[in-house]
Motif scaffolding. Structure first.
Motif, PDB file in Angstrom:
ATOM      1  N   PRO A   1       5.457  -2.468  -3.423  1.00 43.38           N
ATOM      2  CA  PRO A   1       5.401  -1.020  -3.669  1.00 43.38           C
ATOM      3  C   PRO A   1       4.414  -0.358  -2.709  1.00 43.38           C
ATOM      4  O   PRO A   1       3.243  -0.745  -2.642  1.00 43.38           O
ATOM      5  CB  PRO A   1       4.936  -0.913  -5.119  1.00 43.38           C
ATOM      6  CG  PRO A   1       4.293  -2.225  -5.433  1.00 43.38           C
ATOM      7  CD  PRO A   1       4.937  -3.250  -4.565  1.00 43.38           C
ATOM      8  N   ILE A   2       4.894   0.639  -1.986  1.00 43.29           N
ATOM      9  CA  ILE A   2       4.128   1.245  -0.893  1.00 43.29           C
ATOM     10  C   ILE A   2       3.909   2.723  -1.146  1.00 43.29           C
ATOM     11  O   ILE A   2       4.843   3.458  -1.474  1.00 43.29           O
ATOM     12  CB  ILE A   2       4.858   1.077   0.453  1.00 43.29           C
ATOM     13  CG1 ILE A   2       5.059  -0.407   0.805  1.00 43.29           C
ATOM     14  CG2 ILE A   2       4.122   1.827   1.561  1.00 43.29           C
ATOM     15  CD1 ILE A   2       3.809  -1.136   1.193  1.00 43.29           C
ATOM     16  N   SER A   3       2.669   3.177  -0.970  1.00 47.62           N
ATOM     17  CA  SER A   3       2.358   4.609  -0.895  1.00 47.62           C
ATOM     18  C   SER A   3       1.760   4.880   0.472  1.00 47.62           C
ATOM     19  O   SER A   3       0.676   4.381   0.800  1.00 47.62           O
ATOM     20  CB  SER A   3       1.364   5.010  -1.993  1.00 47.62           C
ATOM     21  OG  SER A   3       1.955   4.930  -3.270  1.00 47.62           O
ATOM     22  N   ASP A   4       2.473   5.651   1.281  1.00 51.66           N
ATOM     23  CA  ASP A   4       2.027   6.032   2.621  1.00 51.66           C
ATOM     24  C   ASP A   4       1.392   7.411   2.498  1.00 51.66           C
ATOM     25  O   ASP A   4       2.085   8.418   2.393  1.00 51.66           O
ATOM     26  CB  ASP A   4       3.227   6.035   3.561  1.00 51.66           C
ATOM     27  CG  ASP A   4       2.899   6.453   4.990  1.00 51.66           C
ATOM     28  OD1 ASP A   4       1.747   6.868   5.240  1.00 51.66           O
ATOM     29  OD2 ASP A   4       3.797   6.381   5.852  1.00 51.66           O
ATOM     30  N   VAL A   5       0.060   7.454   2.502  1.00 55.36           N
ATOM     31  CA  VAL A   5      -0.686   8.691   2.271  1.00 55.36           C
ATOM     32  C   VAL A   5      -1.109   9.255   3.624  1.00 55.36           C
ATOM     33  O   VAL A   5      -2.033   8.750   4.257  1.00 55.36           O
ATOM     34  CB  VAL A   5      -1.917   8.442   1.379  1.00 55.36           C
ATOM     35  CG1 VAL A   5      -2.631   9.748   1.071  1.00 55.36           C
ATOM     36  CG2 VAL A   5      -1.494   7.756   0.081  1.00 55.36           C
ATOM     37  N   ARG A   6      -0.421  10.276   4.062  1.00 58.16           N
ATOM     38  CA  ARG A   6      -0.633  10.829   5.407  1.00 58.16           C
ATOM     39  C   ARG A   6      -1.751  11.868   5.358  1.00 58.16           C
ATOM     40  O   ARG A   6      -1.551  13.026   5.021  1.00 58.16           O
ATOM     41  CB  ARG A   6       0.682  11.383   5.946  1.00 58.16           C
ATOM     42  CG  ARG A   6       1.703  10.247   6.025  1.00 58.16           C
ATOM     43  CD  ARG A   6       2.982  10.557   6.703  1.00 58.16           C
ATOM     44  NE  ARG A   6       3.760   9.331   6.828  1.00 58.16           N
ATOM     45  CZ  ARG A   6       4.995   9.254   7.293  1.00 58.16           C
ATOM     46  NH1 ARG A   6       5.600  10.359   7.719  1.00 58.16           N
ATOM     47  NH2 ARG A   6       5.626   8.091   7.361  1.00 58.16           N
TER      48      ARG A   6
END
Length: 395
Positions: free
Chosen positions: A205-210
């Protein structure tokens, strides 16, 4: 449960680890190799705010916040053996990955530093992702702070996630193309692609926080004790534009705006940055939003602000601190659109943090309240405000 915060000695990483530890009884483990301290010293600068070593910070956290679940491990994530040991011993349920060489100007100095930045940033991320696969930890929620810099400066509103591509009458949603403008920003573009690949291959599970440009000196937790303060860089290489302007004002220099300065950049306060990361780290799996192809992208930004507005706000707030701040415009040495009006969607991230905690003016006021205590440090390094100073520092 164990929550691992990489870059735990850093500007964002330390207050994030501290906030998470105050919100949960679960174990919080900060990891860092203290390289940021070395990079800033290399360019001849220092943190304006004195920052203690980790044993001092942990003692202060216990005394000020009754935090007993926060610990620290020193090590380099570029070294696979260290990452393997870290994951084997601690088996994290969540990783908040803030560790990186974060400076675009530093990465642009020469080929050696461009190579270092790309190897350091991308190897650390790959080691963590592959480590989760190889140690049967693929249920671990992997949260990485990438950057809004992966988007470049397009003329259309920036989506929170993918883009739509059209060819020969057919349309489809695809990952946003890498439009980075520096060797550092491109590391985060590569990381974003590797995050997506890891999710596809390993089902992590990935959260890409830009993350946008972060400003400010304080969070609710760091206010409690000077030993809990996070670093504040103000030099050309590691100080962001708002921080450099504020330091110039404190040192009695005019705030220097290149060209019209009407171009807008994405910003977020340190408080809102830390709050979002803490919320994501503590969100149960069944409460997380579904992302695109298993990857959830968040635009960690609260608003876009023009460079000239930053300068004028610093001048206005400076009056409250008896600072006579002039705003001066100079010919722009950069090839950029000085009137670009960036628009960036952030609904998903705003749903995470709820109502915005701090406006830009309040953040600037925090900065001046802190920096005016350390005027001597800033004045002793005032030559670091300008580009082209690294060569002098290495003589």
């Amino acid at each position: 449960m164990t929550i691992l915060v990489t870059g735990g000695d850093g500007y964002v990483g330390w207050p994030t680890a501290l906030r998470i530890a105050t919100r949960t009884d679960d174990r919080v483990l900060a990891v860092d190799n203290f390289a940021r301290r070395d990079w800033v010293e290399e360019v001849g600068s220092t943190s304006a705010v004195p920052i203690g070593w980790m044993d001092e910070r942990l003692a202060a956290a216990r005394e000020a916040h009754d935090v007993h679940n926060l610990s620290f491990v020193q090590g380099d994530l570029v070294e696979k053996d260290f990452v393997d040991e870290l994951l084997t011993v601690h088996e994290p349920d969540v990783i908040v990955h803030t560790a990186a060489q974060p400076s675009a100007p530093y990465s642009q100095i020469n080929g050696e530093r461009a190579n270092y930045t790309q190897h350091n940033n991308m190897q650390a991320t790959r080691n963590l992702l592959w480590g989760l696969e190889e140690h049967d930890l693929t249920d671990t929620h992997f949260i990485e702070t990438t950057t809004t810099g992966v988007y470049g400066a397009p003329e259309f509103p920036i989506p929170e996630g993918g883009a739509v591509m059209e060819n020969q009458g057919e349309r489809d949603e695809v990952p946003f193309p890498a439009m980075a403008g520096s060797w550092y920003h491109l590391t985060k573009s590569h990381d974003a692609a590797n995050l997506r690949l890891a999710q596809s291959q390993f089902d992590i599970p990935i959260s890409d926080v830009r993350t946008a440009i972060v400003y400010g000196t304080e969070t609710d937790e760091t206010r409690a004790d000077d030993r809990l303060k996070t670093r504040f860089d103000f030099d050309y290489y590691f100080g962001t534009v708002g921080h450099r302007f504020a330091a110039q004002a404190v040192a009695g220099y005019p705030v220097t705006v290149y060209g019209k300065g009407e171009q807008r950049k994405p910003f977020i306060s340190l408080e809102d940055t830390v709050e979002g990361l803490a919320q994501l780290a503590l969100t149960e799996p069944d409460e997380r939003p579904d992302g695109d192809d298993g990857v959830t992208v968040y635009n960690q930004v609260t608003r876009a602000i023009s460079i000239v507005e930053i300068a004028e706000t610093i001048a206005d707030v400076g009056d409250e601190f008896d600072l006579d701040v002039a705003v001066e415009h100079f010919e722009n040495p950069r090839n950029e659109d000085e009137t670009h009006k960036m628009e960036i969607e952030n609904d998903r991230y705003m749903n995470v943090i709820g109502e915005q905690e701090q406006d830009f003016e309040g953040g600037v006021r925090d900065i001046f309240e802190t920096l005016t205590r350390y005027t001597e440090t800033i004045e002793a390094h005032e030559d670091r405000f300008l580009p082209g100073v690294l060569e002098d520092s290495e003589d």
